[in-house]
Write a protein that holds these residues in place. Structure first.
Motif, PDB file in Angstrom:
ATOM      1  N   UNK A  12       7.119  11.264   5.374  1.00  0.00           N
ATOM      2  CA  UNK A  12       8.160  11.037   4.508  1.00  0.00           C
ATOM      3  C   UNK A  12       9.445   9.914   5.096  1.00  0.00           C
ATOM      4  N   UNK A  13       9.145   9.097   6.064  1.00  0.00           N
ATOM      5  CA  UNK A  13      10.318   8.588   6.483  1.00  0.00           C
ATOM      6  C   UNK A  13      10.824   7.675   5.437  1.00  0.00           C
ATOM      7  N   UNK A  14      10.131   7.122   4.435  1.00  0.00           N
ATOM      8  CA  UNK A  14      10.239   6.478   3.335  1.00  0.00           C
ATOM      9  C   UNK A  14      10.653   4.833   3.550  1.00  0.00           C
ATOM     10  N   UNK A  15      10.037   4.512   4.659  1.00  0.00           N
ATOM     11  CA  UNK A  15      10.056   2.807   4.806  1.00  0.00           C
ATOM     12  C   UNK A  15       9.232   2.039   3.865  1.00  0.00           C
ATOM     13  N   UNK A  16       8.212   2.616   3.444  1.00  0.00           N
ATOM     14  CA  UNK A  16       7.216   2.011   2.749  1.00  0.00           C
ATOM     15  C   UNK A  16       7.755   1.793   1.340  1.00  0.00           C
ATOM     16  N   UNK A  17       8.282   2.886   0.839  1.00  0.00           N
ATOM     17  CA  UNK A  17       8.928   2.399  -0.327  1.00  0.00           C
ATOM     18  C   UNK A  17      10.194   1.957  -0.668  1.00  0.00           C
ATOM     19  N   UNK A  18      10.669   1.737   0.407  1.00  0.00           N
ATOM     20  CA  UNK A  18      12.162   0.821   0.610  1.00  0.00           C
ATOM     21  C   UNK A  18      11.553  -0.578   0.674  1.00  0.00           C
ATOM     22  N   UNK A  19      10.543  -0.792   1.291  1.00  0.00           N
ATOM     23  CA  UNK A  19      10.263  -2.297   1.392  1.00  0.00           C
ATOM     24  C   UNK A  19       9.260  -2.867   0.220  1.00  0.00           C
ATOM     25  N   UNK A  48       4.791  -7.440  -0.049  1.00  0.00           N
ATOM     26  CA  UNK A  48       5.459  -6.426   0.246  1.00  0.00           C
ATOM     27  C   UNK A  48       4.688  -5.015   0.873  1.00  0.00           C
ATOM     28  N   UNK A  49       3.389  -4.838   0.161  1.00  0.00           N
ATOM     29  CA  UNK A  49       2.635  -3.876   0.823  1.00  0.00           C
ATOM     30  C   UNK A  49       2.335  -3.889   1.942  1.00  0.00           C
ATOM     31  N   UNK A  50       1.797  -5.088   2.412  1.00  0.00           N
ATOM     32  CA  UNK A  50       1.574  -5.260   3.920  1.00  0.00           C
ATOM     33  C   UNK A  50       3.005  -5.007   4.761  1.00  0.00           C
ATOM     34  N   UNK A  51       3.859  -5.514   4.484  1.00  0.00           N
ATOM     35  CA  UNK A  51       5.039  -5.224   5.204  1.00  0.00           C
ATOM     36  C   UNK A  51       5.369  -3.692   5.218  1.00  0.00           C
ATOM     37  N   UNK A  52       5.237  -3.064   4.073  1.00  0.00           N
ATOM     38  CA  UNK A  52       5.186  -1.482   4.033  1.00  0.00           C
ATOM     39  C   UNK A  52       4.055  -0.800   4.921  1.00  0.00           C
ATOM     40  N   UNK A  53       2.937  -1.110   4.998  1.00  0.00           N
ATOM     41  CA  UNK A  53       2.075  -0.548   5.662  1.00  0.00           C
ATOM     42  C   UNK A  53       2.275  -0.791   7.137  1.00  0.00           C
ATOM     43  N   UNK A  62      -3.222   2.382   4.994  1.00  0.00           N
ATOM     44  CA  UNK A  62      -4.133   1.713   5.346  1.00  0.00           C
ATOM     45  C   UNK A  62      -4.348   0.553   4.427  1.00  0.00           C
ATOM     46  N   UNK A  63      -4.606  -0.632   4.545  1.00  0.00           N
ATOM     47  CA  UNK A  63      -4.926  -1.971   3.753  1.00  0.00           C
ATOM     48  C   UNK A  63      -6.385  -2.025   3.517  1.00  0.00           C
ATOM     49  N   UNK A  64      -6.978  -2.139   2.355  1.00  0.00           N
ATOM     50  CA  UNK A  64      -8.468  -2.220   2.316  1.00  0.00           C
ATOM     51  C   UNK A  64      -8.409  -3.523   1.477  1.00  0.00           C
ATOM     52  N   UNK A  65      -9.292  -4.606   2.339  1.00  0.00           N
ATOM     53  CA  UNK A  65      -9.256  -5.813   1.790  1.00  0.00           C
ATOM     54  C   UNK A  65     -10.626  -6.024   0.791  1.00  0.00           C
ATOM     55  N   UNK A  66     -10.325  -6.687  -0.234  1.00  0.00           N
ATOM     56  CA  UNK A  66     -11.502  -6.685  -1.112  1.00  0.00           C
ATOM     57  C   UNK A  66     -12.586  -7.624  -0.630  1.00  0.00           C
TER      58      UNK A  66
END
Length: 66
Positions: A12-19, A48-53, A62-66
């Motif tokens: 719950x650090x919150x960095x992901x949803x801030x970015x 933005x999602x890559x930065x959040x991760x 985790x980012x899962x590439x298609x």
């Protein structure tokens, strides 16, 4: 691309949803609502999602590439 958030690692650090504020949200306890889920990432949110991760100090995202 897909994003998954491990509920056992998220603290719950919150960095992901801030970015990635247009994609991720927080719950009443400050955790990202996507914990324990795998979500499709819209093309316009990829950066933005890559930065959040990358910002997660627990490595819960985790980012899962298609």
């Amino acid at each position: 691309m897909k994003l998954t958030v491990r509920s056992d690692l998220c603290r719950g650090h919150g960095r992901c949803y801030d970015l990635a504020e247009d994609f991720l949200e927080d719950d009443d306890e400050g955790f990202v609502t996507a914990r324990g889920q795998t979500l499709d990432v819209p093309a316009d949110q990829v950066e933005d999602v890559r930065n959040a991760a990358a910002s997660c100090p627990e490595g819960a995202i985790t980012i899962l590439e298609d």
